[in-house]
Enzyme design. Structure first.
Site, PDB file in Angstrom:
ATOM      1  N   SER A 294      -4.149   4.357   0.604  1.00 33.52           N
ATOM      2  CA  SER A 294      -3.070   3.707  -0.126  1.00 33.52           C
ATOM      3  C   SER A 294      -3.559   2.526  -0.958  1.00 33.52           C
ATOM      4  O   SER A 294      -4.332   1.680  -0.498  1.00 33.52           O
ATOM      5  CB  SER A 294      -2.012   3.250   0.878  1.00 33.52           C
ATOM      6  N   LYS A 295      -3.082   2.507  -2.179  1.00 28.72           N
ATOM      7  CA  LYS A 295      -3.417   1.450  -3.116  1.00 28.72           C
ATOM      8  C   LYS A 295      -3.063   0.080  -2.538  1.00 28.72           C
ATOM      9  O   LYS A 295      -3.769  -0.900  -2.734  1.00 28.72           O
ATOM     10  CB  LYS A 295      -2.629   1.747  -4.393  1.00 28.72           C
TER      11      LYS A 295
END
Ligand code: GLU
Length: 550
Positions: A294-295
């Site tokens: 996840s960013k």
């Protein structure tokens, strides 16, 4: 009045599509050549998954004599950020992944199939939208966003499939006359595709990675041209991949469920559809839960992280190939010295579900990659990284001649040193070779088996006075440490010690440890003979003085 009149009213300036069909002819490539692309949106963040897709795409293009190009998908102008394109171009550059064609800076591109920025292709999309309208395959939709929302609410309440389709597609049956009148009256509209599909029919799709998949046909009248005149992703990619003569669309598997729509668009436009290859995302083990990188949560999701840490681009790419094809590991074992360019990637060997990201494995590859470098290359790379990220290391490396000696320790031989996984490890790995740093540090000498003060002092004194000589070859040097062990009453051979454990307090290895710890402040270093050669007698002596107990 007919569809043509409607099309001309909406897009009076558009060229006939034959213009574009001629302008972008079939590519003259050999049979089997793969033309593919990386098509990111310039959102200011390049995800490792994007690099993963590019590595695969570029490799397939290169190994088949094809083309890998970079197309910027910037039709959603709300999501765009400043310097987004530069960020993408530079990220590819950092990983030596320059495209054969497409954007090469924020404003420049190379290749004959451009423009390669979707926002500069507005007139092309409009020409193809016009072409569809002329045939009654697309239509203006006058529903306001509120009306579309209202439809959705009704569908939800009735628990039926949401969307603009079938009886819900209010504007699909508006007559040409009515539509023309509304437009002339200044009513706002967007352009929708008139889907010929039926949800109760199935289509079969063969995906180059996922294999055979069945889907219901698409029956949604999706938006193809938005209110701002720009296309949606669905429409843009179909027009672009047709005109850019893409043979393989290699993209994230979040798009797999859009395949029925995309194939339908290709078909209705009269284009041959490319092959699709949907890549599973890279996953992370989060306390036993498998989830996408996840960013927001994972620093390793950003490609910039690898550059900042100084993980060599070669290592990152090799690691990504490792995840891509399970046979890579065997290939590497059999071809230790070969460049990854020689590995033949196969789409049908890609894993269908997402591989887990493994930092330990990546760093291990980093160690192997760096171990194959010459001292000169290690120096150049470490210096380049330090210049950007670590001023202190940059300073340390100013004396190139000395740094080359340090990096040359145990390098270029059969079993090269493997202690550097990334450029940010370098300082920690070499600083004890620099006197100003070494003497400025408070050292807790980690002595081991032999830890008696008197004995340590005695070993250090005897070694310098009686045994060390700058001119000794390695064998002589080591024999002298054995002699010293003997003089101290320890076993001269480890074997002898093991056979008669009761007879000795320590053995030659333990004496080496004392010397190593006194010399470097650590128990673990590369070859001590080479270290001593670089330091020379005087520096060894003063380091021993510092290490001695008073
Ligand atoms: N712009 C799309 C994305 O970033 C591209 C998908 C594709 O490769 O077609 O997901």
């Amino acid at each position: 009045m007919d569809y043509k009149d409607l099309a001309n009213l909406i897009f009076p300036e558009s060229k006939d599509i034959s213009y574009y069909e001629e302008k972008y002819p079939k590519r003259n490539l050999k049979e089997g050549a793969i033309v593919t692309r990386f098509a990111p949106s310039p959102t200011g963040f390049v995800h490792i998954g994007g690099l993963y897709q590019s590595v695969i795409a570029k490799k397939l293009a290169n190994q088949t004599g094809g083309v890998f190009f970079l197309r910027i998908e910037d039709t959603d102008q709300k999501r765009e950020v400043e310097n987004g394109v530069t960020g993408i171009v530079n990220a590819l550059k950092d990983f030596a992944m320059e495209p054969d064609e497409g954007m090469i800076s924020d404003t420049e591109s190379k290749g004959e199939y451009g423009p390669y920025k979707q926002s500069e292709r507005k007139e092309i999309y409009q020409a193809y939208a016009k072409y569809l309208i002329e045939q009654g395959k697309a239509y203006p939709c006058f529903c306001t966003p509120e009306e579309v929302e209202e439809i959705r609410t009704k569908q939800e309440a009735a628990k039926i499939r949401p969307g603009y389709y079938g009886v819900w597609a209010k504007c699909r049956n508006i007559t040409v006359e009515e539509a023309i009148e509304k437009i002339k009256n200044g009513e706002k509209y967007i352009i929708r595709f008139k889907s010929p599909g039926r949800e109760d029919r199935k289509i079969k799709h063969h995906d180059a990675i996922k294999g055979n998949v069945d889907f219901p046909e698409n029956d949604q009248d999706i938006v193809i041209i938005k209110a701002d005149g720009l296309p949606t992703y669905h429409f843009a990619h179909v027009v672009d991949d047709h005109l850019m003569r893409t043979t393989h669309v290699i993209r994230g598997d979040e798009w797999l469920s859009s395949v029925p729509l995309h194939l339908q668009l290709f078909h209705e436009l009269g284009f041959k559809a490319p092959k699709y290859a949907h890549i599973a995302p890279i996953m992370k083990n989060d306390n036993g839960n498998k989830r996408k990188l996840s960013k927001r949560k994972d620093q390793e999701a950003a490609v910039s992280y690898y550059e900042e840490e100084g993980i060599p681009e070669e290592a990152v790419k090799e690691y990504l190939l490792n995840i891509a094809n399970s046979n890579f590991e065997n290939w590497r074992r059999a071809n230790k010295e070969k460049s990854i360019d020689e590995f033949e990637l196969q789409l049908n060997k890609m894993s269908v579900s997402g591989a887990l990201f493994d930092m330990v494995k990546l760093l291990d590859i980093g160690k192997t990659v760096i171990s194959r470098y010459t001292a000169e290359k290690v120096y150049e790379e470490a210096k380049k990284w330090a210049k950007k990220h670590d001023e202190e290391l940059n300073k340390i490396l100013e004396n190139k001649e000395y740094a080359l000696k340090v990096f040359g320790i145990e390098r270029g031989n059969k079993k090269p040193r493997k202690d550097i996984a990334k450029w940010s490890d370098v300082k920690e790995n070499i600083e004890y070779m620099y006197d100003d740093i070494f003497y400025s540090k408070q050292i807790e000498y980690p002595y081991q088996v032999i830890n008696d003060k008197e004995k340590i002092n005695r070993i250090l004194e005897l070694y310098i006075e009686k045994y060390y000589d700058d001119n000794d070859e390695k064998d002589t040097w080591f024999n002298k440490i054995k002699e010293l062990a003997g003089e101290m009453g320890y076993a001269k051979e480890v074997k002898e010690f093991k056979e008669n454990p009761g007879n000795y307090e320590a053995h030659v290895g333990d004496v080496s440890t004392v010397l190593r710890v006194a010399l470097t402040g650590r128990t673990n270093t590369p070859d001590m003979y080479e270290i001593m050669k670089i330091l020379g007698k005087e520096r060894i002596k003063s380091r021993f003085e510092k290490a001695k107990f008073n």
